[in-house]
Write a protein that holds these residues in place. Structure first.
Motif, PDB file in Angstrom:
ATOM      1  N   TRP A 149     -28.598  22.727  60.506  1.00 23.27           N
ATOM      2  CA  TRP A 149     -28.478  24.170  60.427  1.00 23.27           C
ATOM      3  C   TRP A 149     -29.133  24.631  59.127  1.00 23.27           C
ATOM      4  O   TRP A 149     -30.329  24.783  59.047  1.00 23.27           O
ATOM      5  CB  TRP A 149     -27.015  24.597  60.558  1.00 23.27           C
ATOM      6  CG  TRP A 149     -26.780  26.074  60.606  1.00 23.27           C
ATOM      7  CD1 TRP A 149     -25.923  26.801  59.830  1.00 23.27           C
ATOM      8  CD2 TRP A 149     -27.389  27.032  61.498  1.00 23.27           C
ATOM      9  NE1 TRP A 149     -25.961  28.128  60.160  1.00 23.27           N
ATOM     10  CE2 TRP A 149     -26.859  28.301  61.196  1.00 23.27           C
ATOM     11  CE3 TRP A 149     -28.344  26.939  62.511  1.00 23.27           C
ATOM     12  CZ2 TRP A 149     -27.235  29.470  61.855  1.00 23.27           C
ATOM     13  CZ3 TRP A 149     -28.737  28.095  63.180  1.00 23.27           C
ATOM     14  CH2 TRP A 149     -28.186  29.342  62.852  1.00 23.27           C
ATOM     15  N   TYR A 200     -22.968  25.780  52.439  1.00 20.47           N
ATOM     16  CA  TYR A 200     -22.263  27.057  52.544  1.00 20.47           C
ATOM     17  C   TYR A 200     -22.246  27.573  53.979  1.00 20.47           C
ATOM     18  O   TYR A 200     -21.196  27.933  54.514  1.00 20.47           O
ATOM     19  CB  TYR A 200     -22.910  28.095  51.624  1.00 20.47           C
ATOM     20  CG  TYR A 200     -22.247  29.458  51.686  1.00 20.47           C
ATOM     21  CD1 TYR A 200     -20.967  29.644  51.162  1.00 20.47           C
ATOM     22  CD2 TYR A 200     -22.885  30.541  52.281  1.00 20.47           C
ATOM     23  CE1 TYR A 200     -20.342  30.880  51.228  1.00 20.47           C
ATOM     24  CE2 TYR A 200     -22.269  31.788  52.352  1.00 20.47           C
ATOM     25  CZ  TYR A 200     -21.008  31.952  51.820  1.00 20.47           C
ATOM     26  OH  TYR A 200     -20.396  33.178  51.889  1.00 20.47           O
ATOM     27  N   ASP A 201     -23.407  27.578  54.627  1.00 19.12           N
ATOM     28  CA  ASP A 201     -23.472  28.063  56.009  1.00 19.12           C
ATOM     29  C   ASP A 201     -22.901  27.052  56.996  1.00 19.12           C
ATOM     30  O   ASP A 201     -22.247  27.428  57.979  1.00 19.12           O
ATOM     31  CB  ASP A 201     -24.924  28.379  56.385  1.00 19.12           C
ATOM     32  CG  ASP A 201     -25.447  29.626  55.684  1.00 19.12           C
ATOM     33  OD1 ASP A 201     -24.630  30.491  55.321  1.00 19.12           O
ATOM     34  OD2 ASP A 201     -26.665  29.723  55.488  1.00 19.12           O
ATOM     35  N   ASP A 202     -23.127  25.753  56.751  1.00 18.57           N
ATOM     36  CA  ASP A 202     -22.643  24.717  57.667  1.00 18.57           C
ATOM     37  C   ASP A 202     -21.119  24.649  57.688  1.00 18.57           C
ATOM     38  O   ASP A 202     -20.512  24.390  58.736  1.00 18.57           O
ATOM     39  CB  ASP A 202     -23.209  23.353  57.271  1.00 18.57           C
ATOM     40  CG  ASP A 202     -24.712  23.248  57.528  1.00 18.57           C
ATOM     41  OD1 ASP A 202     -25.314  24.260  57.925  1.00 18.57           O
ATOM     42  OD2 ASP A 202     -25.277  22.171  57.325  1.00 18.57           O
ATOM     43  N   THR A 207     -25.298  35.562  53.272  1.00 12.30           N
ATOM     44  CA  THR A 207     -26.283  35.273  52.234  1.00 12.30           C
ATOM     45  C   THR A 207     -27.681  35.680  52.686  1.00 12.30           C
ATOM     46  O   THR A 207     -28.454  36.225  51.896  1.00 12.30           O
ATOM     47  CB  THR A 207     -26.262  33.770  51.881  1.00 12.30           C
ATOM     48  OG1 THR A 207     -24.923  33.395  51.582  1.00 12.30           O
ATOM     49  CG2 THR A 207     -27.123  33.483  50.680  1.00 12.30           C
ATOM     50  N   LEU A 224     -23.976  35.685  58.600  1.00 15.32           N
ATOM     51  CA  LEU A 224     -24.745  34.942  57.601  1.00 15.32           C
ATOM     52  C   LEU A 224     -24.956  35.870  56.406  1.00 15.32           C
ATOM     53  O   LEU A 224     -26.041  36.412  56.195  1.00 15.32           O
ATOM     54  CB  LEU A 224     -26.082  34.473  58.180  1.00 15.32           C
ATOM     55  CG  LEU A 224     -26.027  33.316  59.174  1.00 15.32           C
ATOM     56  CD1 LEU A 224     -27.412  33.006  59.721  1.00 15.32           C
ATOM     57  CD2 LEU A 224     -25.444  32.066  58.513  1.00 15.32           C
ATOM     58  N   TYR A 239     -27.350  31.242  47.176  1.00 16.06           N
ATOM     59  CA  TYR A 239     -27.167  29.895  47.725  1.00 16.06           C
ATOM     60  C   TYR A 239     -26.916  28.875  46.620  1.00 16.06           C
ATOM     61  O   TYR A 239     -26.082  27.971  46.772  1.00 16.06           O
ATOM     62  CB  TYR A 239     -28.396  29.483  48.536  1.00 16.06           C
ATOM     63  CG  TYR A 239     -28.318  29.876  49.992  1.00 16.06           C
ATOM     64  CD1 TYR A 239     -27.371  29.303  50.845  1.00 16.06           C
ATOM     65  CD2 TYR A 239     -29.195  30.814  50.523  1.00 16.06           C
ATOM     66  CE1 TYR A 239     -27.299  29.658  52.170  1.00 16.06           C
ATOM     67  CE2 TYR A 239     -29.131  31.174  51.865  1.00 16.06           C
ATOM     68  CZ  TYR A 239     -28.173  30.594  52.678  1.00 16.06           C
ATOM     69  OH  TYR A 239     -28.098  30.948  54.003  1.00 16.06           O
ATOM     70  N   THR A 253     -33.725  29.847  51.087  1.00 16.18           N
ATOM     71  CA  THR A 253     -32.447  29.125  51.129  1.00 16.18           C
ATOM     72  C   THR A 253     -32.379  28.020  50.087  1.00 16.18           C
ATOM     73  O   THR A 253     -31.317  27.465  49.832  1.00 16.18           O
ATOM     74  CB  THR A 253     -32.219  28.473  52.500  1.00 16.18           C
ATOM     75  OG1 THR A 253     -33.206  27.450  52.707  1.00 16.18           O
ATOM     76  CG2 THR A 253     -32.303  29.499  53.611  1.00 16.18           C
ATOM     77  N   ASN A 280     -23.437  26.922  47.259  1.00 15.53           N
ATOM     78  CA  ASN A 280     -23.508  25.583  47.854  1.00 15.53           C
ATOM     79  C   ASN A 280     -22.695  24.521  47.105  1.00 15.53           C
ATOM     80  O   ASN A 280     -22.102  23.652  47.750  1.00 15.53           O
ATOM     81  CB  ASN A 280     -24.967  25.136  47.973  1.00 15.53           C
ATOM     82  CG  ASN A 280     -25.631  25.661  49.236  1.00 15.53           C
ATOM     83  OD1 ASN A 280     -24.990  25.881  50.257  1.00 15.53           O
ATOM     84  ND2 ASN A 280     -26.939  25.883  49.164  1.00 15.53           N
ATOM     85  N   LYS A 326     -19.117  27.121  57.362  1.00 17.57           N
ATOM     86  CA  LYS A 326     -18.662  28.238  58.188  1.00 17.57           C
ATOM     87  C   LYS A 326     -18.661  27.882  59.670  1.00 17.57           C
ATOM     88  O   LYS A 326     -17.788  28.312  60.425  1.00 17.57           O
ATOM     89  CB  LYS A 326     -19.563  29.458  57.962  1.00 17.57           C
ATOM     90  CG  LYS A 326     -19.322  30.209  56.676  1.00 17.57           C
ATOM     91  CD  LYS A 326     -20.188  31.451  56.656  1.00 17.57           C
ATOM     92  CE  LYS A 326     -19.882  32.310  55.456  1.00 17.57           C
ATOM     93  NZ  LYS A 326     -20.673  33.581  55.503  1.00 17.57           N
TER      94      LYS A 326
END
Length: 363
Positions: free
Chosen positions: A215, A219-221, A46, A44, A280, A153, A284, A223
């Protein structure tokens, strides 16, 4: 102590030290080495990166005299034991999310996010210029730590679903990976909350063990690859209109620091706080485009779901506040700020953003 008072006091130490010749500073400044355990994995980038930025900034400000080494979740203690490790001085500080510790006291949720709470800029304003940071640190004192804002976030998404949600009735019996107060509110609407680590979400959705999961955001989802096993991506994430991350510092270890080093730590944390959100905000937009191109179906939560969730959230806070004076005191302060803040938002920010969004759609 409010953040601005802390900065004033710490700044006085910096000013005093500036009056000394540089060679004397070099000779008198002690070498200090700390460890900071994160609740997050290095993947993670970020979130974990904000901790790394804080540590790097402290070293730069102190000419390498004050060093903080970052450790990912699991390297010293599991991610959800970061606060405990800071309390018992296994480490001097940690980078975590306050709402991970609602099992100790639901008041911890207020340091990160509660359903229908503040948006990101309001949260930072409440921390820095309202009573937020002061009230929270009065509470955290019971646990032997001091909190510094450690990132955000921004507004999160409302989760991935294997089927479309058209009304509150569609939530009944749905097994969803969601924790904290968001999970408690959804449980009151018929959802069956499931607690899973990030790496377990994809296989659980793929096998049908769960029907939905939240989640963070695009951006993170992306991944995690959740778009490959769940088609519908809902918004807004009403349980996290923002998610504030936190640096928790052992209060005794903080008191031992020279004033100039305390000022360096506060300054470095503030830099990390701003940087995470900017990161973020930049990452995003292309991520959401990638998800849509891959077949993701964006859906807004139906009005009846939003209304029902808001009603149940308010009822939950009343129930907790009736038994927990700390929660009631801090939540009521947050709520008192939220009303006029959104009135101002409606006048300026919302009208501008609404126009720009419509202008974009017109090309």
């Amino acid at each position: 102590m409010k953040r601005r008072d802390f900065l004033t006091a710490a700044g006085a130490g910096v000013a005093a030290s500036a009056a000394v010749a540089m060679p004397a500073i070099a000779q008198s400044s002690p070498e200090v080495k700390w460890r900071c355990t994160s609740s997050f994995p290095k993947s993670l980038d970020t979130i974990f990166g904000a901790g790394e930025l804080m540590a790097r900034s402290v070293a730069e400000i102190t000419d390498g005299k004050f060093q903080i080494q970052m450790f990912a979740a699991g390297e010293i203690v599991p991610g959800l034991q970061a606060l405990d490790a800071t309390q018992n001085k296994t480490v001097e500080m940690c980078h975590s999310a306050s709402y991970y510790y609602v099992g100790k006291d639901p008041t911890f949720a207020l340091g990160t996010a509660v359903p229908f709470g503040l948006n990101t800029r309001m949260m930072n304003a409440w921390f820095q210029f309202g009573s937020g940071l002061t009230l929270l640190n009065e509470f955290y004192k019971k646990y032997g730590v001091v909190m510094l804002p450690g990132g955000n976030t921004g507004g999160q998404m409302g989760g991935w679903f294997r089927k479309e949600i058209k009304s509150v009735a569609d939530l009944k019996g749905l097994k969803m990976r969601i924790a904290g107060m968001g999970g408690q509110v959804l449980a009151r609407l018929g959802v069956v909350p499931q607690q899973l680590a990030g790496g377990d979400i994809y296989p659980a959705l793929e096998k049908g063990t769960i029907d939905a999961a939240e989640w963070v955001g695009p951006y993170d989802d992306e991944k995690l690859g959740l778009y490959k096993v769940a088609q519908y991506y809902y918004f807004p994430g009403w349980w996290e209109g923002c998610a504030a991350l936190n640096f928790f510092v052992n209060d005794e270890k903080l008191a031992e620091l020279p004033k100039a080093y305390r000022a360096a730590l506060v300054t470095a944390a503030a830099r990390a706080n701003e940087s995470m959100l900017a990161s973020y905000d930049y990452k995003n937009p292309p991520a959401i485009e990638n998800l849509v191109k891959a077949g993701t179906q964006l859906r807004r939560y139906p009005d009846d779901v939003m209304d029902a969730a808001y009603k149940e959230s308010s009822a939950l806070y009343e129930e907790i506040g009736a038994k927990n004076p700390d929660f009631k005191k801090i939540y009521e302060d947050m709520k008192a700020y939220r009303g006029p803040a959104y009135q101002w938002w409606q006048i300026a920010e919302y009208t501008y953003d609404n126009f720009m969004i419509r202008a974009r759609s017109r090309g």
